[in-house]
Write a protein that holds these residues in place. Sequence first.
Motif, PDB file in Angstrom:
ATOM      1  N   GLN A 106      32.750  32.643 -16.583  1.00  0.00           N
ATOM      2  CA  GLN A 106      31.950  31.489 -16.179  1.00  0.00           C
ATOM      3  C   GLN A 106      31.612  31.570 -14.700  1.00  0.00           C
ATOM      4  O   GLN A 106      32.432  31.996 -13.889  1.00  0.00           O
ATOM      5  CB  GLN A 106      32.720  30.193 -16.467  1.00  0.00           C
ATOM      6  CG  GLN A 106      31.849  28.971 -16.571  1.00  0.00           C
ATOM      7  CD  GLN A 106      32.530  27.863 -17.361  1.00  0.00           C
ATOM      8  OE1 GLN A 106      33.527  28.080 -18.043  1.00  0.00           O
ATOM      9  NE2 GLN A 106      31.982  26.660 -17.265  1.00  0.00           N
ATOM     10  N   GLU A 112      30.471  22.237  -8.214  1.00  0.00           N
ATOM     11  CA  GLU A 112      31.349  22.461  -9.355  1.00  0.00           C
ATOM     12  C   GLU A 112      32.760  22.752  -8.854  1.00  0.00           C
ATOM     13  O   GLU A 112      32.947  23.280  -7.752  1.00  0.00           O
ATOM     14  CB  GLU A 112      30.865  23.618 -10.223  1.00  0.00           C
ATOM     15  CG  GLU A 112      29.597  23.312 -10.973  1.00  0.00           C
ATOM     16  CD  GLU A 112      29.203  24.413 -11.941  1.00  0.00           C
ATOM     17  OE1 GLU A 112      28.401  24.115 -12.831  1.00  0.00           O
ATOM     18  OE2 GLU A 112      29.679  25.550 -11.799  1.00  0.00           O
ATOM     19  N   GLN A 114      36.637  24.261 -10.291  1.00  0.00           N
ATOM     20  CA  GLN A 114      37.390  24.938 -11.343  1.00  0.00           C
ATOM     21  C   GLN A 114      38.882  24.735 -11.099  1.00  0.00           C
ATOM     22  O   GLN A 114      39.345  24.831  -9.952  1.00  0.00           O
ATOM     23  CB  GLN A 114      37.081  26.440 -11.322  1.00  0.00           C
ATOM     24  CG  GLN A 114      37.904  27.283 -12.271  1.00  0.00           C
ATOM     25  CD  GLN A 114      38.038  28.721 -11.768  1.00  0.00           C
ATOM     26  OE1 GLN A 114      38.916  29.052 -10.988  1.00  0.00           O
ATOM     27  NE2 GLN A 114      37.115  29.561 -12.199  1.00  0.00           N
ATOM     28  N   GLU A 154      39.770  24.751 -16.703  1.00  0.00           N
ATOM     29  CA  GLU A 154      38.803  23.655 -16.790  1.00  0.00           C
ATOM     30  C   GLU A 154      37.786  23.809 -15.670  1.00  0.00           C
ATOM     31  O   GLU A 154      38.126  24.265 -14.575  1.00  0.00           O
ATOM     32  CB  GLU A 154      39.527  22.309 -16.636  1.00  0.00           C
ATOM     33  CG  GLU A 154      39.325  21.331 -17.768  1.00  0.00           C
ATOM     34  CD  GLU A 154      39.966  19.981 -17.475  1.00  0.00           C
ATOM     35  OE1 GLU A 154      39.336  18.974 -17.843  1.00  0.00           O
ATOM     36  OE2 GLU A 154      41.053  19.933 -16.889  1.00  0.00           O
ATOM     37  N   GLN A 155      36.565  23.385 -15.938  1.00  0.00           N
ATOM     38  CA  GLN A 155      35.512  23.431 -14.928  1.00  0.00           C
ATOM     39  C   GLN A 155      34.550  22.273 -15.161  1.00  0.00           C
ATOM     40  O   GLN A 155      34.270  21.910 -16.298  1.00  0.00           O
ATOM     41  CB  GLN A 155      34.759  24.766 -15.002  1.00  0.00           C
ATOM     42  CG  GLN A 155      33.721  24.968 -13.922  1.00  0.00           C
ATOM     43  CD  GLN A 155      33.159  26.379 -13.925  1.00  0.00           C
ATOM     44  OE1 GLN A 155      33.871  27.337 -14.229  1.00  0.00           O
ATOM     45  NE2 GLN A 155      31.896  26.528 -13.606  1.00  0.00           N
ATOM     46  N   LYS A 156      34.043  21.693 -14.057  1.00  0.00           N
ATOM     47  CA  LYS A 156      33.179  20.522 -14.196  1.00  0.00           C
ATOM     48  C   LYS A 156      32.267  20.396 -12.983  1.00  0.00           C
ATOM     49  O   LYS A 156      32.633  20.787 -11.872  1.00  0.00           O
ATOM     50  CB  LYS A 156      34.040  19.257 -14.333  1.00  0.00           C
ATOM     51  CG  LYS A 156      33.264  17.975 -14.553  1.00  0.00           C
ATOM     52  CD  LYS A 156      34.214  16.783 -14.690  1.00  0.00           C
ATOM     53  CE  LYS A 156      33.448  15.483 -14.842  1.00  0.00           C
ATOM     54  NZ  LYS A 156      34.363  14.310 -14.970  1.00  0.00           N
ATOM     55  N   THR A 157      31.102  19.817 -13.206  1.00  0.00           N
ATOM     56  CA  THR A 157      30.168  19.498 -12.128  1.00  0.00           C
ATOM     57  C   THR A 157      30.456  18.104 -11.584  1.00  0.00           C
ATOM     58  O   THR A 157      30.682  17.159 -12.357  1.00  0.00           O
ATOM     59  CB  THR A 157      28.718  19.557 -12.633  1.00  0.00           C
ATOM     60  OG1 THR A 157      28.440  20.879 -13.114  1.00  0.00           O
ATOM     61  CG2 THR A 157      27.736  19.204 -11.513  1.00  0.00           C
ATOM     62  N   PHE A 158      30.445  17.966 -10.254  1.00  0.00           N
ATOM     63  CA  PHE A 158      30.655  16.687  -9.582  1.00  0.00           C
ATOM     64  C   PHE A 158      29.439  16.407  -8.702  1.00  0.00           C
ATOM     65  O   PHE A 158      29.335  16.953  -7.602  1.00  0.00           O
ATOM     66  CB  PHE A 158      31.939  16.724  -8.750  1.00  0.00           C
ATOM     67  CG  PHE A 158      33.190  16.829  -9.572  1.00  0.00           C
ATOM     68  CD1 PHE A 158      33.867  15.684  -9.985  1.00  0.00           C
ATOM     69  CD2 PHE A 158      33.678  18.070  -9.957  1.00  0.00           C
ATOM     70  CE1 PHE A 158      35.019  15.774 -10.754  1.00  0.00           C
ATOM     71  CE2 PHE A 158      34.832  18.176 -10.729  1.00  0.00           C
ATOM     72  CZ  PHE A 158      35.496  17.022 -11.129  1.00  0.00           C
ATOM     73  N   LEU A 181      39.510  16.737 -12.911  1.00  0.00           N
ATOM     74  CA  LEU A 181      40.130  17.826 -13.665  1.00  0.00           C
ATOM     75  C   LEU A 181      41.645  17.719 -13.558  1.00  0.00           C
ATOM     76  O   LEU A 181      42.171  17.218 -12.565  1.00  0.00           O
ATOM     77  CB  LEU A 181      39.636  19.166 -13.126  1.00  0.00           C
ATOM     78  CG  LEU A 181      38.118  19.392 -13.205  1.00  0.00           C
ATOM     79  CD1 LEU A 181      37.738  20.695 -12.514  1.00  0.00           C
ATOM     80  CD2 LEU A 181      37.637  19.395 -14.640  1.00  0.00           C
TER      81      LEU A 181
END
Length: 260
Positions: A106, A112, A114, A154-158, A181
């Motif tokens: 990824q 983002e 992680q 885990e990974q996410k956009t903020f 996260l």
Amino acid sequence: MKTTAQDLNVCIYTESQKTTIMAKTIFYAADKRGHADHGWLNAHHSFSFASWYDPTKMHFGALRVLNDDIVAGGQGFGKHPHDNMEIITIVLDGTLEHKDSMGHTQQIVPNEVQVMSAGTGITHSEYNPDPNKKANLLQTWIFPKEDNVTPRYEQKTFPAEERVNKLQALVSPIDNNDPGLKIHQDAWIYRTTLESGKTVAHTLHSQQHGAYIFVIDGKVAIGEQGLRKRDALGISDTDSFEIKASETSDVLILEVPMYN
């Protein structure tokens, strides 16, 4: 000079409480961080890391590592192992590609975050896939409260607009319902973009916790202590504190237990 970090008493005034709190603080100057230039990697270390060692800068509570890395285009970290560590990566500029032994491949870009719980053991690599642009990332390691957990990722956009003049929760403990996260530690990470003249306050979750405030960019003050780009301040022995910006500033707050 061994280090510029000092134990200080700073008066932190909270408008809502109308009280003055004496907090224990340690100032970490940006230009006193460890530095290693490997050509493909230009790294600054807030705490002792790899070949750079300073016995006064081993960790801040459960926060073990905060590396400020610039990775050249088309270069990166080869496959390497980790275990029993909570690893959080925040990309500030450019792109970082992650591959690990759990089967994840990824890319991580600005805004983002992680997280990787290394637990019983993982291997991974981190690579800048753009040959024409450097990548700048912050990577933090936090000691877990429990060893040998099952590794997880885990990974996410903020979105950047959701942290203007307020705290945006990036990371929180796995065993509660707070946003962000999840990691295996009673620790929280927040980011804020403070406009000039604006103030943000934070109340610690426990009296046994402290906060490491890292200025990504800009100029702020906490009590009487001024901080500029890449300066940091460690705060403990207080319930809360305020950060006031004198110019538009990007700030990271890491709240961690102080017993490690």
